[in-house]
Design an enzyme around this catalytic site. Structure first.
Site, mmCIF file in Angstrom:
data_model
loop_
_atom_site.group_PDB
_atom_site.id
_atom_site.type_symbol
_atom_site.label_atom_id
_atom_site.label_comp_id
_atom_site.label_asym_id
_atom_site.label_seq_id
_atom_site.Cartn_x
_atom_site.Cartn_y
_atom_site.Cartn_z
ATOM 1 N N ASP A 131 0.868 -1.157 0.000
ATOM 2 C CA ASP A 131 0.000 0.000 0.000
ATOM 3 C C ASP A 131 0.920 1.226 0.000
ATOM 4 O O ASP A 131 2.140 1.131 0.132
ATOM 5 C CB ASP A 131 -0.957 -0.041 1.212
ATOM 6 C CG ASP A 131 -2.215 0.781 0.932
ATOM 7 O OD1 ASP A 131 -3.257 0.517 1.550
ATOM 8 O OD2 ASP A 131 -2.142 1.685 0.071
HETATM 9 C C1 GLC Z 1 -4.385 4.107 -0.355
HETATM 10 C C2 GLC Z 1 -5.277 2.950 0.048
HETATM 11 C C3 GLC Z 1 -5.338 1.848 -0.962
HETATM 12 C C4 GLC Z 1 -5.214 2.423 -2.353
HETATM 13 C C5 GLC Z 1 -3.810 2.987 -2.477
HETATM 14 C C6 GLC Z 1 -3.582 3.629 -3.844
HETATM 15 O O1 GLC Z 1 -3.624 4.525 0.735
HETATM 16 O O2 GLC Z 1 -5.015 2.352 1.302
HETATM 17 O O3 GLC Z 1 -6.582 1.146 -0.762
HETATM 18 O O4 GLC Z 1 -5.424 1.407 -3.323
HETATM 19 O O5 GLC Z 1 -3.519 3.917 -1.456
HETATM 20 O O6 GLC Z 1 -4.414 4.729 -3.981
#
Ligand code: GLC
Length: 746
Positions: free
Chosen positions: A287
């Site tokens: 993430d």
């Molecule tokens: C965010 C979220 C995740 C998302 C990623 C990209 O922090 O936790 O669900 O897909 O970043 O945007």
């Protein structure tokens, strides 16, 4: 002149022929192609495939600070997130291909969670439809629009089981139940990826957030998770495993730790379970800056160690953190990571790009004409309306206040009655918040026509306590036959980084309802919200309550059609609604304890597992939802009282529509394992079927149970079914009382 023109024409023809042959030239089979490519790659080029930066599009985490364009020029980037649109992604791809020595295409990722431009109900709302075809359909449409706009990869489905409504991200998932979550996860992966990833209307999916992110203590986002491996494996992991079996191409790590180990550094999760035990062949992305966060977690002393621990855990791509790019080469030279680990990660990413057809044609998803033809297709908007209608959950309907009659004078009030911004919910990708989505007001007017006998007043704000609009709303409401109040949350009060310590209607909305109630008219509450709310006061004081969630682009039409009976609501809650936050966590498949409390009828009430200031039961249980008609269950039968390990039992029940409307009912099958080598939940969902019954119609619904359905992690953590007594319950929610018993015998 003639000759030069002929030369130009010949040149143009040869270029397009070359482009065509480049586009269609069949490349070698994947393994051969990737092996040959990797044999030419330098260590820097391999590490680059493990690097993802965010573009200057949406920000979905702490600011990245990277100059992604410079990094692309240096050949340092394998993937870009938050870049959308054929033009922009083509520009970035051209920049990349010009600077990539070996012509390795960029992979474009984006959060297409419940629609790309045509927006569907938030995932929790869509799950309330209990309609797997609907979930697959919305994902197919989302993929078609995204792929037509240059996006290759969506960071969805989010499959986190969640039992705590304080957590804002319950809005993105499928609620509290593992069985329902598994079915929805499979449907969405199949919808996004289709049968052919290289098709120009499918995208690579990404199962997230691995794992147990929904169990954050106190419902506070990113907070600590601590649980037994048995609960992890029985409750939280099955939806993840189901997506591996469904062929999902990627996984995303979660921000949280589990029992002291942050997921992004967890070898147990990423290597032992995901890649070894489950045989996952795709790649794992972190993430957003989650590798960097191993330092504040206290799991790494510096970025160097954070990168090493992530790679050794089995994490293949660094989202935005820049750590793999900056430090992995040094870690390799220091002998802290191996060439094999880097090769494996790089290979997995290259294979995904191959499967998407990007090596054959890096611009396969960059066709402006197709983009224009695909976005907002009428059939997509029709599907969004249909799925929004299916997501509606009727919580109360005293004296059959609903459906409304078109002749009634209706005062529509509330901060969300004309809203076109929040109605599409959080994580709404490129959904249009400035006028394209249909508000409740637009939906009502579209349904009733310009002579409609209705008024629209905001009355109050969602949070702001100002009262200057209230009197106008009350004045109009006093003249009406029925009042419809459209209240709820801001879209950004749910989703990421949006935990609440109070799950009642925010602001002075409840005070407004009390004023409306004083007018002595029937009051219908319509809710737009992304989490279970504490509706105890509302349930006692409102004549009807319709849970509409954030219903998406066509949400206003769906709410209007439901209020006026064009749509008979058939949704069922995917998450328990508590009476008070004090009951949380509260979920239907709980354990019995040694001192179970059987309610006020319990003869010995004191020393029981209960509260002194509240009943144990929730306000609305998992699987609950009313209809404008009534469904009667009878004649529950089992094909046998004994189940062998190789056989099956057929459960049958009669369901009759005894009311005045055609309607859909979600018939639910629950099973209780009465005792085992470890304690077992009081009941668990093991099947559901959605049936359409015309008024007066009766159907027999059947389910099959096998020993496999009864497996759990026993005292020795073996995944087995144990012989013994079982109860079966069938009904329209998790409180189903129609019951039968059977014996599982060796
Ligand atoms: C965010 C979220 C995740 C998302 C990623 C990209 O922090 O936790 O669900 O897909 O970043 O945007």
């Amino acid at each position: 002149m003639r000759n030069s023109k002929i030369v130009l024409l010949l040149l143009a023809a040869s270029f397009s022929l070359h482009a065509q042959t480049t586009k269609n030239k069949k490349i070698k089979p994947r393994n051969e192609f990737v092996n040959e490519l990797m044999a030419k790659m330098t260590i820097e080029e391999k590490i680059a495939q493990m690097v993802q930066f965010t573009s200057d599009g949406t920000v979905t985490g702490p600011a990245s600070g990277s100059n992604f364009v410079d990094e692309i020029k240096k050949g340092n980037v394998g993937s870009i997130l938050n870049a959308t649109g054929v033009k922009y992604t083509r520009q970035l791809q051209e920049l990349n291909m010009k600077n990539s020595r070996l012509k390795i295409p960029l992979l474009f990722g984006y959060d297409v969670i419940h629609g790309y431009r045509t927006i569907f109900p938030i995932t929790l709302g869509e799950t309330a439809s209990w309609d797997l075809e609907a979930a697959k359909k919305s994902s197919e449409i989302a993929a078609a629009e995204a792929a037509a706009s240059g996006v290759h990869w969506t960071f969805a489905p989010m499959v986190d089981i969640a039992r705590d409504p304080r957590w804002g991200r319950v809005s993105e998932g499928s609620g509290e139940d593992t069985y329902l979550g598994v079915q929805m996860a499979i449907a969405r992966v199949k919808g996004f990826q289709g049968a052919d990833l290289s098709a120009n209307n499918t995208v690579l999916a990404c199962t997230k957030h691995f794992a147990a992110y929904g169990a954050a203590e106190a419902g506070r986002d990113y907070n600590t998770v601590d649980m037994s491996e048995r609960v992890l494996r029985e409750v939280y992991l099955p939806p993840f495993k189901a997506t591996v079996d469904a062929g999902v191409g990627t996984f995303m790590t979660s921000f949280n730790e589990i029992a002291g180990v942050p997921s992004t550094g967890s070898k147990f999760l990423m290597h032992d379970v995901l890649k070894e035990e489950w045989g996952f062949k795709g790649f794992v992305v972190t993430d957003y800056t989650a590798i960097n966060e191993l330092i504040p977690h206290g799991f790494a002393k510096d970025s160097l160690e954070a990168g090493e621990r992530s790679l050794k855990a089995g994490v293949d791509m660094d989202m935005v953190g820049g750590i793999y790019l900056k430090f992995l080469k040094q870690s390799l030279q220091d002998g802290k990571v191996t060439q094999a680990q880097i090769d494996d990660a790089c290979r997995r990413v290259l294979e995904a790009k191959y499967d998407l057809g990007l090596f054959e044609d890096p611009y396969r998803y960059n066709d402006e004409k197709r983009e224009k033809q695909t976005i907002y297709k009428q059939e997509y908007l029709d599907a969004a309306l249909d799925i929004a209608n299916k997501s509606m959950v009727l919580l109360e309907n005293k004296n059959n206040t609903l459906p409304l009659k078109k002749v009634q004078k209706v005062a529509f009030v509330g901060p969300l009655v004309s809203d076109e911004w929040n109605i599409i919910g959080s994580w709404a990708a490129t959904g249009d918040r400035n006028g394209y989505a249909h508000s409740v007001q637009e939906g009502v007017m579209a349904l009733l026509g310009k002579n409609a006998n209705v008024t629209f007043d905001k009355g109050v704000e969602i949070i702001d306590p100002k009262r200057d609009m209230m009197q106008q709303a009350l004045t109009n409401a006093a003249k009406a036959d029925v009042i419809v109040a459209v209240l709820g949350e801001f879209e950004n009060m749910t989703g990421e980084a949006a935990s609440r310590t109070n799950i009642q209607l925010p602001g002075i909305q409840r005070e407004f309802l009390a004023e409306l109630k004083k007018l002595g008219k029937p009051v219908v509450l319509v809710l737009m919200n992304g989490r279970p709310l504490d509706l105890t006061w509302e349930s006692e004081n409102m004549d009807a309550i319709l849970e509409a969630w954030f219903p998406g682009t066509m949400g206003g039409d769906a709410i209007a059609q439901t209020l006026y009976g064009e749509n008979n609501p058939g949704g069922k809650l995917p998450m328990t609604f508590p009476r008070t936050l004090g009951q949380v966590p509260i979920y239907y498949n709980h354990k019995n304890t040694g001192r179970p409390y059987y309610g006020a009828a319990d003869p010995q009430q004191k020393y029981k597992s209960k509260y002194i200031d509240s009943v144990n039961e929730p306000l609305y249980p998992f699987g609950y939802g009313l209809s404008y008609t009534n469904f009667n269950y009878s004649n529950l039968k089992l094909s046998s009282k004994n189940l062998s390990y190789t056989g099956n039992i057929t459960v049958s029940v009669n369901v009759a529509n005894t009311g005045n409307y055609d309607g859909e009912e979600v018939v639910q099958l629950y099973v209780q394992d009465k005792y085992g080598s470890v304690t077992r939940p009081v009941r668990e969902l093991k099947g559901f079927k959605k049936v359409l019954l015309k008024k007066g119609e009766k159907k027999t619904v059947t389910f099959d149970i096998t020993a496999d359905d009864l497996r759990f992690y026993d005292i020795d953590m073996n995944f087995v079914a144990e012989p013994g007594d079982f109860n079966v319950f069938v009904g329209g929610n998790s409180d189903a009382e129609l019951t039968e018993t059977f014996l599982l015998v060796r």
